[in-house]
Design an enzyme around this catalytic site. Structure first.
Site, PDB file in Angstrom:
ATOM      1  N   THR A  66       0.673  -1.177   0.146  1.00 46.12           N
ATOM      2  CA  THR A  66      -0.023   0.160  -0.085  1.00 46.12           C
ATOM      3  C   THR A  66       0.803   1.084  -0.047  1.00 46.12           C
ATOM      4  O   THR A  66       0.651   2.182  -0.705  1.00 46.12           O
ATOM      5  CB  THR A  66      -0.853  -0.146   1.252  1.00 46.12           C
ATOM      6  OG1 THR A  66      -1.522  -1.025   1.199  1.00 46.12           O
ATOM      7  CG2 THR A  66      -1.742   1.214   1.300  1.00 46.12           C
ATOM      8  N   THR A  67       1.909   1.346   0.947  1.00 46.11           N
ATOM      9  CA  THR A  67       2.654   2.388   0.966  1.00 46.11           C
ATOM     10  C   THR A  67       3.655   2.572  -0.410  1.00 46.11           C
ATOM     11  O   THR A  67       3.938   3.632  -0.717  1.00 46.11           O
ATOM     12  CB  THR A  67       3.887   2.247   2.117  1.00 46.11           C
ATOM     13  OG1 THR A  67       2.851   1.777   3.238  1.00 46.11           O
ATOM     14  CG2 THR A  67       4.497   3.715   2.365  1.00 46.11           C
ATOM     15  N   TYR A 101     -12.748  -3.986  -3.727  1.00 52.31           N
ATOM     16  CA  TYR A 101     -14.017  -3.503  -4.188  1.00 52.31           C
ATOM     17  C   TYR A 101     -15.076  -4.693  -4.539  1.00 52.31           C
ATOM     18  O   TYR A 101     -16.042  -4.568  -4.097  1.00 52.31           O
ATOM     19  CB  TYR A 101     -13.484  -2.953  -5.599  1.00 52.31           C
ATOM     20  CG  TYR A 101     -14.619  -2.267  -6.469  1.00 52.31           C
ATOM     21  CD1 TYR A 101     -15.360  -1.117  -5.847  1.00 52.31           C
ATOM     22  CD2 TYR A 101     -15.267  -2.952  -7.368  1.00 52.31           C
ATOM     23  CE1 TYR A 101     -16.540  -0.543  -6.661  1.00 52.31           C
ATOM     24  CE2 TYR A 101     -16.529  -2.216  -8.149  1.00 52.31           C
ATOM     25  CZ  TYR A 101     -17.187  -1.351  -7.619  1.00 52.31           C
ATOM     26  OH  TYR A 101     -18.005  -0.972  -8.198  1.00 52.31           O
ATOM     27  N   TYR A 115      -2.738 -10.178   3.936  1.00 55.58           N
ATOM     28  CA  TYR A 115      -2.624  -8.862   4.229  1.00 55.58           C
ATOM     29  C   TYR A 115      -4.038  -8.679   4.483  1.00 55.58           C
ATOM     30  O   TYR A 115      -4.855  -8.270   3.520  1.00 55.58           O
ATOM     31  CB  TYR A 115      -2.057  -7.917   3.048  1.00 55.58           C
ATOM     32  CG  TYR A 115      -1.972  -6.492   3.515  1.00 55.58           C
ATOM     33  CD1 TYR A 115      -2.347  -5.819   4.700  1.00 55.58           C
ATOM     34  CD2 TYR A 115      -1.701  -5.543   2.441  1.00 55.58           C
ATOM     35  CE1 TYR A 115      -2.298  -4.837   4.966  1.00 55.58           C
ATOM     36  CE2 TYR A 115      -1.554  -4.349   2.546  1.00 55.58           C
ATOM     37  CZ  TYR A 115      -1.817  -3.871   3.881  1.00 55.58           C
ATOM     38  OH  TYR A 115      -1.924  -2.442   4.127  1.00 55.58           O
ATOM     39  N   ARG A 134      -9.269  -0.327   4.224  1.00 54.70           N
ATOM     40  CA  ARG A 134      -8.944   0.133   2.774  1.00 54.70           C
ATOM     41  C   ARG A 134      -9.691  -0.778   1.605  1.00 54.70           C
ATOM     42  O   ARG A 134     -10.051  -0.336   0.528  1.00 54.70           O
ATOM     43  CB  ARG A 134      -7.502  -0.002   2.468  1.00 54.70           C
ATOM     44  CG  ARG A 134      -6.762   1.136   3.488  1.00 54.70           C
ATOM     45  CD  ARG A 134      -5.404   1.093   3.066  1.00 54.70           C
ATOM     46  NE  ARG A 134      -5.211   1.773   1.903  1.00 54.70           N
ATOM     47  CZ  ARG A 134      -4.381   3.017   1.605  1.00 54.70           C
ATOM     48  NH1 ARG A 134      -3.955   3.313   2.689  1.00 54.70           N
ATOM     49  NH2 ARG A 134      -4.264   3.819   0.773  1.00 54.70           N
ATOM     50  N   LYS A 151      -0.637 -10.200   7.912  1.00 54.92           N
ATOM     51  CA  LYS A 151      -0.339  -8.967   8.514  1.00 54.92           C
ATOM     52  C   LYS A 151      -1.826  -8.369   8.998  1.00 54.92           C
ATOM     53  O   LYS A 151      -2.656  -8.390   8.017  1.00 54.92           O
ATOM     54  CB  LYS A 151       0.349  -8.071   7.176  1.00 54.92           C
ATOM     55  CG  LYS A 151       0.361  -6.449   7.563  1.00 54.92           C
ATOM     56  CD  LYS A 151       0.700  -5.762   6.217  1.00 54.92           C
ATOM     57  CE  LYS A 151       0.803  -4.230   6.451  1.00 54.92           C
ATOM     58  NZ  LYS A 151       1.165  -3.380   5.519  1.00 54.92           N
ATOM     59  N   ILE A 170       5.060  -4.726  10.150  1.00 55.70           N
ATOM     60  CA  ILE A 170       5.473  -4.178   8.515  1.00 55.70           C
ATOM     61  C   ILE A 170       4.915  -2.938   8.503  1.00 55.70           C
ATOM     62  O   ILE A 170       3.684  -2.487   8.668  1.00 55.70           O
ATOM     63  CB  ILE A 170       4.462  -4.989   7.563  1.00 55.70           C
ATOM     64  CG1 ILE A 170       5.021  -6.557   7.376  1.00 55.70           C
ATOM     65  CG2 ILE A 170       4.513  -4.545   6.209  1.00 55.70           C
ATOM     66  CD1 ILE A 170       4.113  -7.361   6.721  1.00 55.70           C
TER      67      ILE A 170
END
Length: 296
Positions: free
Chosen positions: A46-47, A109, A135, A140, A164, A206
């Site tokens: 994501t980052t 989504y 994850y 999100r 994660k 993480i």
């Protein structure tokens, strides 16, 4: 054996002013992370703005990172997708490049059912031999990996070895730990919950914070693992104002801003991410200075 123990950095993807990926700058920050005792590199998460990288850029960034790090520490490739076949393709390519593990975000989504999550993750895992970190970041993706689902995957899919956990729900993390009984490593996906998750048997974090404070974040985990729990806790609490500032806008807007404020020149964000609002920048600057980070 765990893919890594400690603080793995969810590293940013530097960009040139024209929007292209800046591989030279990526190389520089990778070296700085290794020098700062970061325990693993997580590329294209994501980052790393993976959702706005083309497939070619995504794979180029993974390959570049694996080659640059050259086995000094583990490299975990973010290869998740809301399309199972795309995730399989990215995962297989990362395996060919020599990744040490994969980080697979839940489908976003389209929001799979728990049955869909099991089939999605099983299909990807069966397509590769690499160890896989699930994850979970429902804030999100709109899709939560329920503890029973995580436990089922840990029990039935050999190379699904970790999760994660970025749900923010410590009760859920505790339930995963109870149900998996050591068969699934747990990494904190939230920098403000490193110590609480370590106390439940977690293996590390993480981390977004590691981008600006790699040694410090490494030390939070290392001290806990050495039995210096009070020191680790105090470090966690001291970092909270900076952690909150790094999430006062949507990640990775603040952390990329912070790196630029430090003179790292990681460049702009890709739309629809926009530059940080001035008022939030002032909050971030103050938190960085109070923490002891020198601004350029």
């Amino acid at each position: 054996m765990s893919i890594f123990t400690g603080a793995g950095v969810a590293i940013v993807t530097p960009m040139k002013e024209n929007g292209e990926v800046n591989f030279e700058k990526l190389g520089e920050i990778l070296e700085e992370q290794i020098a700062g005792q970061t325990d693993a590199i997580i590329i294209c998460g994501t980052t790393g703005e993976s959702s706005t990288l083309t497939h070619e850029e995504h794979l180029d960034a993974i390959k570049y990172t694996i080659d640059k790090v050259n086995k000094r520490i583990p490299v975990i490739a973010g290869t998740g997708s809301n399309c199972t076949q795309t995730a399989i393709y990215l995962s297989q390519e990362a395996e060919k490049y020599g990744a040490d593990g994969l980080l697979l975000v839940t489908p976003y989504y389209n929001k799979a059912t728990q049955k869909g999550l099991i089939e999605h993750y099983t299909a990807i895992a069966n397509s590769v031999k690499l160890p896989i970190i699930l994850y979970n970041v429902a804030s999100r993706t709109g899709c939560n990996i329920e503890p029973k689902t995580a436990a089922y995957l840990a029990e039935h899919v050999e190379n699904i070895v970790a999760i994660k956990e970025a749900s923010g729900n410590i009760s859920q993390v505790a339930e995963i730990a109870a149900l998996t009984q050591g068969k699934m490593d747990i990494y904190s996906g939230n920098d403000d919950q490193i110590v609480p998750i370590l106390s439940l048997g977690g293996k590390g974090v993480i981390s977004v914070l590691s981008n600006v404070a790699p040694q410090y974040t490494h030390d939070i985990v290392a001290k806990f693992m050495e039995g210096k729990v009070e020191e680790s806790r105090d470090m966690q609490l001291k970092a909270l104002p900076l952690i909150h500032a790094l999430f006062c806008e949507v990640n990775p807007i603040p952390v990329k801003t912070a790196l630029n404020l430090m003179g790292k020149e990681v460049g702009p964000l890709r739309m629809p991410m926009t530059e940080m609002e001035e008022a939030h920048q002032e909050v971030l600057k103050k938190a960085m200075k109070d923490f002891g980070i020198e601004l350029a």
